[in-house]
Scaffold this motif. Structure first.
Motif, short mmCIF file in Angstrom:
data_model
loop_
_atom_site.label_atom_id
_atom_site.label_comp_id
_atom_site.label_asym_id
_atom_site.label_seq_id
_atom_site.Cartn_x
_atom_site.Cartn_y
_atom_site.Cartn_z
N MET A 130 10.72 -8.62 7.60
CA MET A 130 9.30 -8.42 7.31
C MET A 130 8.57 -7.96 8.57
N TYR A 133 9.51 -4.18 8.91
CA TYR A 133 9.18 -3.17 7.90
C TYR A 133 7.74 -3.23 7.42
N SER A 137 7.35 0.53 7.41
CA SER A 137 7.60 1.06 6.07
C SER A 137 6.54 0.53 5.11
N ALA A 138 5.28 0.69 5.52
CA ALA A 138 4.18 0.10 4.77
C ALA A 138 4.01 0.75 3.39
N ASN A 139 3.66 -0.05 2.41
CA ASN A 139 3.30 0.49 1.10
C ASN A 139 1.82 0.19 0.86
N LEU A 140 1.01 1.21 1.01
CA LEU A 140 -0.43 0.97 0.97
C LEU A 140 -0.95 0.62 -0.43
N SER A 141 -0.13 0.77 -1.44
CA SER A 141 -0.61 0.38 -2.77
C SER A 141 -0.21 -1.07 -3.08
N SER A 142 0.45 -1.72 -2.14
CA SER A 142 0.89 -3.10 -2.37
C SER A 142 -0.14 -4.10 -1.88
N ASN A 143 -0.54 -4.99 -2.75
CA ASN A 143 -1.51 -6.01 -2.35
C ASN A 143 -0.93 -6.96 -1.31
N ILE A 144 0.38 -7.22 -1.42
CA ILE A 144 1.00 -8.10 -0.43
C ILE A 144 0.92 -7.48 0.95
N TRP A 145 1.12 -6.17 1.01
CA TRP A 145 1.03 -5.52 2.31
C TRP A 145 -0.37 -5.73 2.90
N ILE A 194 -2.81 -9.62 -5.71
CA ILE A 194 -1.36 -9.60 -5.94
C ILE A 194 -1.07 -9.96 -7.39
N MET A 197 -3.22 -7.75 -10.33
CA MET A 197 -2.82 -6.37 -10.62
C MET A 197 -1.54 -6.29 -11.46
#
Ligand code: SF4
Ligand code: SF4
Lengths: 413, 250
Positions: A130, A133, A137-145, A194, A197
């Motif tokens: 974690m 990444y 390797s961020a995912n901007l549509s992820s609420n966890i991110w 999280i 959605m």
């Protein structure tokens, strides 16, 4: 800090250590207890994740992958956000009546967020990946991110804010306090997001949770402030001063208001769950008259909302005993609110409506003891850090004079 | 904006202008179940009979991937032998505590003849995959070429949010891999090695699972979905995951 401006850093550490060691038998017993809890939790978590494997050690499984430890994490970060919000009323938004509780609240906010991170670190399978990444390797549509990143920022802002507060640089502290509030509220609503959605999860889906989480945070934060301020006063062994008393009275009013708000939201959540499909209806049924009825009616409703509300009403902001009981009850019950919130949305199988044999029973979840130990580890850390903090910073007492002086100068808020 | 990407790529707004409610009902009448029709986004595009109903070119004729892998499950043909499960386990080293595909069983006491129905399920390789959206570190992603929802196992942090996000219970945590595992249409173990079919389909003795390319009008999958005599449907359409596993009878 807990020592005068002139003394050196080693001197300060020595003083602080002295205060901890001479804290008295009760203090030391509690401190040791929390340290043991904390260590046991860490050992249990590390063993479960890296040696035994969470599949065996924890009670989670394919159909209920998120449970006690996620709930504990949520519990702590909700508390932290609440503490940050309530304390900001004083030193960020300039309401002086809330000032005397600011430092302790900010420290508690910091402690609770770290407790939360500790628990989640022992919940996710690959915590080290974690670190790497989340940034590469961020995912901007992820609420966890968003939640993870914003909470990290929040923690940094809070730490800076605390140091500044301790150095009596109230103006810059207020600025960082404001940044913490911004980061905290955004992080916190993303925590709700999280779940909110997930269109495949009828019970969570929709805009309810982010709103609920923020109000619930204020409620939790108020309870933490009330309980920990009173305990701190006992630790100091001296009565509460006038200002602190006044702040607490206000905080307990705020707590009552928030209880009312959360109760209101809970009622409407229940009412809306009578429509919108079988999953929601079954979940509602299990909540109010099925397997979780005790947890809901006794813990959530009675101990979490109704009894504390009336205790606080009776206490009128003055009777500290009643307020302690109310706050402790709230904190205890809020924990179960989180657990139910997480688990209940997963009990109805996803293929339920197809009427197939494999998924004709509701899923059940019971935590295993290694999991419970990890949750206790978080509580251990929280208790330990609070007790140490009170002694290291000398109950925030030496600064009280200074605060009183400063609060008469408007520009220093 | 990113959020509205699917609106534009699939021209959903355009479609809604072109297909009126009456048209939709017409479509229902000619036999395509509405669930199947709208689930895949543009499935009604090149259906021959559809072109009699709609003027040519009025519906976007586009599948986003090439090949656009999909599967049709001829659900009433399934005899419940579970050879597909075995084939999948063997091909993909699925541990005994997990599954990539499963055959669900339903009692139908009021039915005439066979009183049980078998419903195979697997990852739907969604066109709008909730698992991909929720993964914080893009450890799971939708491949840009063939549309299979893939795992990059070295990145997976094991937060398990994708497991709750998936409406189809298609994911599980694989201890040996230290990551989530799921159906990848045998890409890793078969397709990438030149095989043309997936393991479960190969092992099925009743020709229930038809695997193929939805973007190729010559493909059996394409033909099955675009014929109009039989209704085609998908599971859990309401979640808007837009699956690529289609169900039909016969
Ligand atoms: S468990 Fe792995 S694949 Fe699933 S959301 Fe978390 S990091 Fe992504
Ligand atoms: S079925 Fe589940 S795992 Fe497969 S793509 Fe859809 S959401 Fe993801």
């Amino acid at each position: 800090m807990g020592c005068s401006e002139k003394s050196t850093f080693p001197g300060c550490v020595k003083d602080a250590a002295g205060r901890v060691i001479h804290g008295g038998p009760v203090y030391l017993v509690f401190l040791s207890f929390f340290i043991v809890l904390f260590l046991a939790g860490v050992v249990s978590g590390v063993y479960s994740l890296f040696i035994e494997g969470s599949r065996h050690a924890y009670g989670t499984y394919r159909e209920i992958p998120l449970a006690l430890l996620i709930a504990t994490y949520i519990f702590f970060v909700v508390a932290s956000t609440g503490l940050c919000l309530v304390s900001s009323i004083g030193h960020v938004f300039g309401n002086r009546d809330f000032l005397p509780i600011a430092k302790r609240s900010v420290l508690l906010a910091l402690i609770t967020i770290i407790s939360g991170f500790l628990v989640i670190g022992l919940e996710i399978e690959n915590p080290f990946r974690m670190m790497l990444y989340l940034f590469t390797s961020a995912n901007l549509s992820s609420n966890i991110w968003w939640m993870g990143t914003l909470y990290m920022l929040y923690m940094i802002f809070m730490a800076v804010e605390f140091v500044l507060l301790m150095r009596e640089s109230h103006r810059i502290a207020a600025f960082f306090g404001f940044l913490s509030v911004l980061a905290g509220v955004s992080a916190h609503s993303n925590l709700g997001g999280i779940f909110a959605m997930l269109s495949g999860r009828d019970v969570w889906y929709g805009p309810f949770l982010p709103v609920y989480f923020i109000l619930s945070a204020m409620m939790t934060g108020s309870a933490f402030i009330i309980l920990f301020s009173i305990v701190a006063q006992k630790l100091r062994g001296q009565g509460m001063n006038e200002d602190e008393q006044k702040s607490l009275a206000l905080v307990s009013k705020l707590a009552m208001l928030m209880i009312a708000a959360v109760a209101f939201l809970t009622i409407w959540k229940m009412i809306t769950m009578t429509t919108g499909g079988e999953t929601r209806l079954i979940t509602l049924h299990e909540t109010i008259s099925g397997s979780h009825a005790f947890s809901f009616w006794v813990l959530e409703v009675a101990c979490g909302l109704i009894i504390p509300f009336f205790l606080l009403l009776l206490a009128g902001g003055r009777r500290l005993g009643l307020m302690t009981v109310a706050a402790a009850l709230m904190i205890f019950s809020i924990f179960f609110m989180r657990l139910d919130l997480v688990v209940m949305a997963q009990i109805v199988p996803l293929y339920w409506d197809m009427g197939v044999k494999e998924f004709s029973q509701l899923h059940t979840y019971a935590p295993k003891w290694k999991e419970i130990l990890v949750a206790f580890g978080g509580i251990g850390f929280c208790g330990m850090a609070f007790l140490l903090g009170e002694k290291i910073f000398n109950g925030f007492s030496e600064n009280r004079e200074a605060e009183a002086v400063e609060s008469t100068e408007p520009e220093s808020e | 904006m990113m959020i509205f990407k699917t609106l534009h790529t699939e021209n959903m707004l355009g479609k809604s202008e072109k297909i009126s409610e009456i048209d939709r009902r017409e479509f229902l009448k000619i036999g395509l179940a509405i669930t199947g029709v709208f689930a895949g986004g543009s499935i009604l595009s090149v259906a021959s009979a559809a072109e009699k109903v709609f003027p040519r070119g009025s519906i976007v004729q586009k599948y986003p991937y090439r090949p656009h892998y999909a599967m049709v499950i001829r659900v009433d043909q399934c005899i419940g032998c579970r050879q597909c499960e075995k084939g999948c386990i063997a091909a993909n080293a699925v541990p005994d505590y997990g599954w990539r595909t499963k055959v669900l069983e339903k009692e139908v006491p009021e039915a005439i003849g066979q009183k049980r129905e078998f419903i195979p399920v697997l990852c739907n390789q969604c066109n709008n995959p909730p698992c991909v959206r929720s993964c914080p570190v893009t450890a799971t992603y939708k491949d840009k070429n063939h549309g299979i929802v893939m795992m990059d196992i070295k990145k997976c942090i094991g937060c398990k949010i994708c497991m709750v996000a998936c409406p189809y219970n298609a994911r599980y945590f694989n201890e040996e891999k230290g990551a989530i595992d799921k159906c990848d249409f045998c890409l890793g173990t078969r397709l990438s090695r030149g095989e043309k079919n997936v393991a479960c389909s190969v092992y099925c003795p009743a020709d229930v699972r038809v695997f193929g390319d939805l973007s190729n009008p010559q493909d059996r999958v394409y033909k099955l979905i675009h014929q109009l005599q039989k209704p085609v449907w998908v599971l859990k359409k309401e979640t808007d995951a837009r699956p690529n596993i289609f169900y039909m009878k016969g």
